[in-house]
Write a protein that holds these residues in place. Structure first.
Motif, PDB file in Angstrom:
ATOM      1  N   ALA A 142       8.030  -7.321  -8.153  1.00  0.00           N
ATOM      2  CA  ALA A 142       7.035  -6.314  -8.965  1.00  0.00           C
ATOM      3  C   ALA A 142       6.299  -7.438 -10.124  1.00  0.00           C
ATOM      4  O   ALA A 142       5.155  -7.373 -10.118  1.00  0.00           O
ATOM      5  CB  ALA A 142       7.789  -5.385  -9.844  1.00  0.00           C
ATOM      6  N   ALA A 143       7.067  -8.338 -10.522  1.00  0.00           N
ATOM      7  CA  ALA A 143       6.610  -9.465 -11.506  1.00  0.00           C
ATOM      8  C   ALA A 143       5.596 -10.298 -10.794  1.00  0.00           C
ATOM      9  O   ALA A 143       4.544 -10.506 -11.351  1.00  0.00           O
ATOM     10  CB  ALA A 143       7.762 -10.060 -12.082  1.00  0.00           C
ATOM     11  N   ALA A 144       5.879 -10.612  -9.343  1.00  0.00           N
ATOM     12  CA  ALA A 144       4.973 -11.523  -8.688  1.00  0.00           C
ATOM     13  C   ALA A 144       3.668 -10.691  -8.651  1.00  0.00           C
ATOM     14  O   ALA A 144       2.371 -11.227  -8.666  1.00  0.00           O
ATOM     15  CB  ALA A 144       5.690 -11.876  -7.455  1.00  0.00           C
ATOM     16  N   LEU A 145       3.775  -9.362  -8.174  1.00  0.00           N
ATOM     17  CA  LEU A 145       2.581  -8.599  -7.711  1.00  0.00           C
ATOM     18  C   LEU A 145       1.657  -8.411  -8.776  1.00  0.00           C
ATOM     19  O   LEU A 145       0.502  -8.689  -9.019  1.00  0.00           O
ATOM     20  CB  LEU A 145       2.924  -7.193  -7.012  1.00  0.00           C
ATOM     21  N   ALA A 146       2.377  -7.812 -10.307  1.00  0.00           N
ATOM     22  CA  ALA A 146       1.607  -7.775 -11.306  1.00  0.00           C
ATOM     23  C   ALA A 146       0.935  -9.176 -11.635  1.00  0.00           C
ATOM     24  O   ALA A 146      -0.395  -9.169 -12.166  1.00  0.00           O
ATOM     25  CB  ALA A 146       2.662  -7.582 -12.523  1.00  0.00           C
ATOM     26  N   GLY A 147       1.407 -10.208 -11.424  1.00  0.00           N
ATOM     27  CA  GLY A 147       0.747 -11.617 -11.757  1.00  0.00           C
ATOM     28  C   GLY A 147      -0.490 -11.776 -11.196  1.00  0.00           C
ATOM     29  O   GLY A 147      -1.132 -12.770 -11.133  1.00  0.00           O
ATOM     30  N   ARG A 148      -0.591 -10.997  -9.815  1.00  0.00           N
ATOM     31  CA  ARG A 148      -1.902 -11.175  -9.178  1.00  0.00           C
ATOM     32  C   ARG A 148      -3.047 -10.311 -10.016  1.00  0.00           C
ATOM     33  O   ARG A 148      -4.326 -10.583  -9.220  1.00  0.00           O
ATOM     34  CB  ARG A 148      -1.665 -10.812  -7.910  1.00  0.00           C
ATOM     35  N   GLY A 149      -2.845  -9.510 -10.824  1.00  0.00           N
ATOM     36  CA  GLY A 149      -3.826  -8.917 -11.592  1.00  0.00           C
ATOM     37  C   GLY A 149      -3.673  -7.626 -11.298  1.00  0.00           C
ATOM     38  O   GLY A 149      -3.219  -6.832 -10.656  1.00  0.00           O
ATOM     39  N   ASP A 150      -4.636  -6.852 -12.278  1.00  0.00           N
ATOM     40  CA  ASP A 150      -4.748  -5.533 -12.012  1.00  0.00           C
ATOM     41  C   ASP A 150      -5.256  -4.800 -10.940  1.00  0.00           C
ATOM     42  O   ASP A 150      -4.869  -3.476 -10.488  1.00  0.00           O
ATOM     43  CB  ASP A 150      -5.408  -4.742 -13.304  1.00  0.00           C
ATOM     44  N   ASP A 151      -5.826  -5.485  -9.913  1.00  0.00           N
ATOM     45  CA  ASP A 151      -6.491  -4.926  -8.699  1.00  0.00           C
ATOM     46  C   ASP A 151      -5.400  -5.284  -7.638  1.00  0.00           C
ATOM     47  O   ASP A 151      -5.911  -5.169  -6.324  1.00  0.00           O
ATOM     48  CB  ASP A 151      -7.702  -5.713  -8.657  1.00  0.00           C
TER      49      ASP A 151
END
Length: 270
Positions: free
Chosen positions: A70-79
């Protein structure tokens, strides 16, 4: 609401079957059809559900692994939901249906054995296992609405909407916080007419601020599938009016909602 994990899971299975029936006959061209969600095809709606079913299952079986992902995914931006959709844009209709079926079956089987009050991580605050399953049902119904609208099909509303409505009421404070607004102390009364003819109620009976009307219209509004002005909801009072304008039953950044008249009234063939 006093419902059990098995009850919510049974309703999730039933809602899943409705969606699966909608897309059962689609070929690769059909599954690429645009939906009312800007930039999203029917394929994107289904891969979104399958992907986040898998992450919900991971949250239940390996919370630490979920937190890392989840942290890695969130690091990709709000989109990141758009990015997830784009990554699976090459899947054919059969592959999409198979993925959704596998991910949904795994989720249901996993949550059958979990104590409902178990706290699980998610992309916002942690939630109970029961709330997690309820959120999956809400997401299935909401994304299924986009698919039904794209196909011009009217889904028959059922009392499974109570789960969606309950989540919509419970997330009122979340909607204010998400939009950077103070959570009001003023209570709001919600009275909804269920598809079965029952009356569903939340909040103090004497509250001045009120939202009343068909449960279907409330659910369409709090999942941002219809603008409130395109529904039969009656909204009274400043707090209720502000809330319903930003209501959001799903996690993530504030949703753009739908503009008035952007989606035709629910209709078409059954």
């Amino acid at each position: 609401m006093g419902v059990s994990m098995d009850q919510v899971l049974d309703d999730l299975v039933a809602e899943s079957r409705v969606l699966q029936a909608l897309v059962a006959g689609l070929d690769d061209t059909g599954i690429a059809a645009a939906t009312p969600a800007e930039g999203w095809s029917i394929r994107d709606q289904l891969t979104h559900l399958a992907y986040f079913d898998e992450t919900a299952t991971l949250a239940a079986t390996d919370p630490e692994a979920f937190r890392r992902e989840a942290a890695a995914l969130a690091g990709r931006g709000d989109d990141f939901p758009d990015q997830v959709a784009a990554e699976h844009a090459g899947l054919g209709a059969g592959a999409v249906r198979d993925w959704f079926a596998r991910a949904r079956t795994a989720l249901v089987d996993t949550f059958r054995g979990i104590e409902p009050r178990t706290r699980l991580p998610w992309y916002g605050p942690d939630m109970s296992a029961l709330s997690s399953v309820t959120a999956r049902l809400m997401e299935t119904w909401a994304h299924g609405q986009d698919v039904a609208d794209a196909l011009g099909i009217l889904r028959e509303p059922t009392d499974r909407l109570r789960h969606v409505a309950h989540l919509g009421v419970r997330t009122a404070g979340f909607a204010f916080t998400l939009n950077g607004r103070p959570v009001p102390d003023t209570p709001v009364r919600v009275e909804l007419d269920a598809p079965s003819g029952a009356r569903w109620e939340w909040g103090p009976a004497d509250a001045a601020d009120r939202v009343t009307g068909p449960a279907l219209d409330f659910c369409l509004t709090v999942t941002q599938r219809r603008h409130v002005s395109d529904t039969a909801l009656q909204v009274t009072g400043p707090v209720a009016t502000e809330w319903i304008s930003i209501a959001q039953a799903f996690a993530g950044t504030p949703g753009p909602g739908r503009a008035p008249g952007a989606v035709p009234p629910a209709g078409g063939r059954t």
